[in-house]
Structures are given as C-alpha cells and as structure tokens.
Design an enzyme around this catalytic site. Structure first.
Site, PDB file in Angstrom:
ATOM      1  CG  ASP A 331      -5.145   1.328  -9.314  1.00  0.00           C
ATOM      2  OD1 ASP A 331      -4.162   0.596  -9.502  1.00  0.00           O
ATOM      3  OD2 ASP A 331      -5.801   1.338  -8.264  1.00  0.00           O
ATOM      4  CD  GLU A 360      -4.208  -2.866 -11.456  1.00  0.00           C
ATOM      5  OE1 GLU A 360      -3.278  -3.452 -10.888  1.00  0.00           O
ATOM      6  OE2 GLU A 360      -4.986  -2.090 -10.873  1.00  0.00           O
TER       7      GLU A 360
END
Length: 618
Positions: A331, A360
């Site tokens: 993330d 990400e």
C-alpha cells in the site's frame, strides 16, 4: 562428574520462575526459521526497563552481533547471527541487569519444503481483489470480540460487518469457477482502532504480527493459504509500511523518539505521489509527502530509523515464510522513503526469487507511474526501485475516459490507444497490474453509466490487453456504487448471501437477478477462456490507431493469434481487412470467443454495436 538431584518442588519453583521471567516480555518476531537467506535476526524485546539489561547467548552457531537500547528504556534490540548449520529447535537468551536475570526461550523452526508456496504471480494470472469484512461471514461468533474497541455494526455502511477469513474460504469454489487464479485480501492485520475511525478496511495496523481476531487467527490464515493452494489459487497479502494505526501498541511507548514522524511539524501528507519522482520538487513538498501523516489516525513511520527498517523487512519475511503467501501488494508505495522501499523490495526478492510484489503507485501519468518499476530506462537520477510490478492506474483512467467522453483526437477510445502507446516507458508493462476499479475507486459499473454493454466491453479489454488483470469483487455481478452518503461504504458493499439470514445469495444462480447472471456468465466464460490463450497471457501486442470510434488490436505468439475489436458505436461497424492485412494475412476466419460463431476475416466483415468482439483466428 558430580551429579545434582533437584527435588520436584525445587524444579517446579525454577519452572515458574522461568515462566514469570518471560511473561513480562514481548518478543518480536515471535519465532524465526533456520537457513534463511540472511543469517541476521533482529529481536525487538519490550518490557519494563528491559533496555537496561545486557543480553547474552550460549548456543553453538548463534552469537550476538550488536544490541541497542531505545530512547525508551523499555526496549532492547538484539541482533543475532545464526549460522546456516544451526538446527531447528530452541535456544535461551539471557538478559542481566545487576542481580536481576531474565531468560527468553526462543524457537527456530524448520522452513517449509513444499513447492506449492511463494509462487509469485504474473500475466498468466487473474487476481480477484476482495475485502474480507464485506465478502462473507463464515464465523458470526467473532463478529464482535470482547476487549476489542470496535464491535460489528452491519447497519452502518462504514462500520464493521463481520466478514472474515472463514467466509472467504467457504466460497473459494465460487472464486475459482469465475476463472480467477489468485486472491488478494485487503489487510488482515489487527486493526484495533476506535469505532469512530472504522478500520474494517485493515489499513491501520495495531499489531503487525497478528491477524485481527474479528477475521480469524494466525493459524486460520495459514490454513486459508493452504486451502487456496489446494484449489490452484494463489494468495496476495496486502501490507503497509508507510503508517500504522494510532492505537498501535507502539504509540503508548515509542521505541525511539523518531520512530514516527512528528505531525506537529509536518502535518498530514499532500497526497501528491508525483512529488516523489518530480525532478523539480521542493523540499517542502517532499517532506509533506514522505513525513506527513496519511490521516490523523495513521501515524507516519520513519523508515530512516535503522531499527524500524530492519523490523519491517523482517516482518515481511516472517509472513512469507510463515504463511506461504505468493505475493504482496504494498500500500501507498510512493509515500515512504524511496531508498527504504528499494531496499525492502530487493531483500524480499533475494530471499524469495519466485515471489512477486506490486506497489500501489497512484499517480496521474504514465511517466510518473513507470518511474517506480525496476530497471527502467531513460532516467538519470540513478534510482532503481527493484519493484517488479506497479498498479497501473493509467489503464483505469483510460477506460473511464474512453466511455465518458465523445470520440475525438485525444478523447474517447483514443485514450486507450494513447495510454498503451507509451508502454516503452515501463521496463516491463506485462508486469503491470491492470484494473477497472478497486476498493478506493468508485464502482466501474456506475462509472460507465450503469450500462451492461459498457461493462462487458471494458471487462473484455481488461482480459485481453497486456498486463496482470485484477478484478474487484462484485464486478462479476455489476455492483453499483451506493448512495453518496455512504462514503467508502458505497464502494465496499456486502456480497448478498455471505451472511446467515440474507434474503438472497449471489453465490448461486437462483439468488442472482437476470442482470447479475448475465454479467456473471460473461465474466466466467471470458476469464476461463483467458486461461487457455497463451497469446493473451504471454504474447505480443500490436494495435491500430482507432478510426470512427473503433479500436482494433491483436495479441499473438508464433502459434496463436487473437483479434480484438472494440466498437464503441451504437450501430454495427465494418472492419477493413486491408487496413489490418499485416495481421490477417494467411487467416480466413475467426471464432468468436463469447458466441462461438465463425466470422469470415478473409474479407471486410461487420461487428455488433457496443461490443468488444474477440476472435481466435484460424
């Protein structure tokens, strides 16, 4: 040799003393493995004034290389060197401060030998992304756990709903039958946050070595990974090294004063990932991106602290070895320090060469996206991320714009063409994870005007263009965005039938609406067909400049050729054989993947309106 006999009462006293000496200490990682890639092991030991204790070890093949006390006296970081010939078992670590002694019995386990682990993922896969809290409730008994801050509140769209790991495991056949080959769960680490924050999503970890009890246990997660592997499904674990939850146990007693960035100095992040690769970025903007907190409830971690960096990398390696996962989605990849993320990716992939990682990278252009993929060409700042895969937001943006703007020189379906035409900026675009939507974006069906033909066209593009497709749960059922007042709950609705007592179940054909069944059948057929097409999974791509709102491209190998025609018009379109002759020469007909009908491609031919036609050429 003199032998000493110890009475049973004395033996019991020693045992109790040893246990009491350990129970007041927290040790992470809780255990480790022999014959790991690195022979270095960091033990974080937490307990009252443990920083004043000196550690020692007397075990063949194990020695202490350094030990550090934190700014808090309640931490001791002990670095061990474990030789490759050390056998699995236990050893004792002694801690002494004057006449005070504590003993830690630490376990070294044998590494798993199964080849059906840590497999990685590639363009041969289709990833199914789901949120455990919203997918299915396999164990209602763990919906609300005594002692944890947030109870289940299914009537609140942004509250905890009770979905769990068992619920996902109970429906693995549903996922597999769709044609998916990998499952990506949003984070399942403990998120013991206050009810006001609503941490059902899992991105505010409060313990990085523990599965949230409302999802299950560590043992249940390991069993889930094995169950997936037994069904031929890979597992991708979602991790976060940028931040933690403000209820993390560290926050009550930080190991070092610089363990997290000072919010009073840096505030919250500017959410501008482009800053990280901007050659003209100001220090102010860079600090805001890297050192600012994501939100007030998410303290920002300082990976420049050496002990924290070691801790985080070790935590990753522990989960890979412990659970057998096949990949990681990291993330907020752009928000931590670049040098740390490069080190993390490099060390993980050196330890597990068959593994894969996707970061990400939510930015607004191909140039900024490609910066984060490893071994890229044409850059002069010397940075190599060592990251194999990025989340290709540019494909999402292109699909969104293609269906929501009229055909023009740089708009409409041209957006797909222009986006792919920049692929030379990536070191390997086939490694990009491509998607129509995800848990942070509005539902693609609503974005495309809640038009089923549009959704089918977009899905066909996702299944046939280059890259690693990721499908967000519910897309196969044409899930809509909820009311605007739902907030994130609008994107993250429950799967009807996943909870006991639901009025219907979308896991069965009988429980689905006609529209849901139509989309489900389309997704199932197309995704399973993709498994059989080496041209789509591994082949080259050649495309033609869109004309008259029609985009044509081919995927091909030496043995297989697939023609894809996206007709965005409300009327059927005529496809010129002459224009596409370089790819059609030698082929006389194509078999429609969806309808099974044969099309004569030896001459000009027609394709239906608002359809992506996929032809296997013969």
């Amino acid at each position: 040799m003199t032998r000493y006999l110890i009475s049973p009462l004395a033996l019991l006293f020693l045992l109790v003393s040893s246990l009491s000496a350990q129970t007041d200490l927290r040790v992470e990682p809780p255990f480790w493995y022999t014959q790991m890639q690195s022979n270095q092991l960091q033990l974080m030991i937490h307990g009252a004034n443990i920083g004043r204790f000196q550690a020692s070890v007397d075990h063949p093949g194990i020695k202490i290389t350094k030990q550090i006390t934190g700014d808090s006296p309640n931490y001791r970081f002990v670095y061990l060197q474990i030789d490759p010939d050390v056998k699995p078992g236990s050893f004792s670590l002694s801690l002494k401060n004057g006449d005070q002694t504590k003993t830690i019995t630490y376990s070294l386990k044998e590494r798993a030998k199964s080849i059906n682990r840590n497999q990685g993922f590639s363009s041969e896969d289709v990833i199914y992304l789901l949120m455990p809290d919203r997918f299915a409730n396999g164990n209602p008994a763990n919906d609300t756990v005594e002692g944890m801050l947030e109870p289940a509140r299914r009537n609140d769209p942004s509250g905890r709903h009770g979905g769990d790991i068992k619920g996902v495991q109970d429906h693995l056949d549903y996922i597999k039958n769709l044609g998916m080959t990998a499952v990506w769960l949003t984070p399942v680490f403990e998120n013991d946050q206050t009810p006001e924050y609503k941490a059902y999503h899992g991105y505010a970890a409060t313990d990085m070595y523990k599965i949230d009890r409302r999802f299950g246990s560590n043992e249940e997660f390991v069993a889930f990974v094995k169950a997936c592997h037994d069904k031929g499904l890979k597992v991708i674990m979602d991790m976060i090294h940028n931040h933690i939850g403000d209820q993390h146990w560290w926050m009550k007693d930080l190991p070092f004063n610089d363990w997290v960035h000072d919010q009073s100095v840096y505030g919250n992040t500017n959410y501008r990932g482009t800053v990280a690769s901007d050659p003209y970025a100001s220090q102010h903007d860079t600090d805001r991106l890297v050192k600012g907190w994501f939100v007030n409830e998410m303290p920002d971690l300082n990976q420049r602290n050496q002990q924290l960096a070691d801790y985080l990398i070790q935590n990753t390696l522990w989960w890979i070895e412990y659970s057998g996962i096949d990949g990681i989605r990291m993330d907020t990849y752009l928000y931590p320090y670049q040098d740390y993320m490069a080190r993390w990716a490099k060390e993980v992939l050196e330890a597990y060469p068959s593994f894969n990682i996707v970061g990400e990278s939510w930015v607004e252009s191909v140039a900024h996206e490609s910066y984060w993929q490893k071994d890229r060409d044409g850059e002069n700042d010397g940075y190599n991320s060592h990251l194999p895969s990025v989340t290709d937001f540019q494909i999402h943006f292109a699909v969104r714009d293609a269906f929501n703007s009229p055909f023009g020189w740089e708009s409409g379906i041209m957006r797909l063409y222009y986006t792919l035409s920049q692929d030379r900026l990536y070191s390997d675009p086939m490694q990009n994870v491509i998607f129509l939507d995800n848990h942070d974006i509005n539902r693609i069906y609503s974005t495309l005007g809640e038009n089923l033909n549009n959704l089918k066209m977009a899905y066909a593009f996702l299944m046939t263009t280059r890259g690693i497709p990721q499908v967000y749960y519910g897309t196969e059922l044409a899930f809509k965005a909820g009311p605007g007042s739902w907030g994130d709950g609008a994107k993250r609705a429950d799967m009807p039938g996943g909870w006991p007592g639901d009025a219907r179940s979308v896991f069965t054909a009988e429980g689905r609406t006609p529209e849901e069944n139509a989309m489900h059948s389309y997704v199932t057929k197309l995704t399973n067909w993709r498994k059989t097409s080496d041209a789509v999974k591994n082949g080259k791509l050649i495309h033609f400049v869109p004309e008259e709102n029609v985009y044509v491209y081919f995927r091909y190998t030496n043995r297989e050729r697939v023609m894809v025609i996206m007709n965005m018009n409300d009327t059927e379109a005529t496809i010129s054989r002459k224009k596409h002759l370089e790819m059609l020469r030698g082929y006389t007909f194509g078999l429609d993947v969806i309808t099974g009908k044969s099309t004569n491609v030896g001459q000009d031919f027609k394709v239906p309106a608002r359809t992506t036609t996929i032809l296997t050429l013969k």
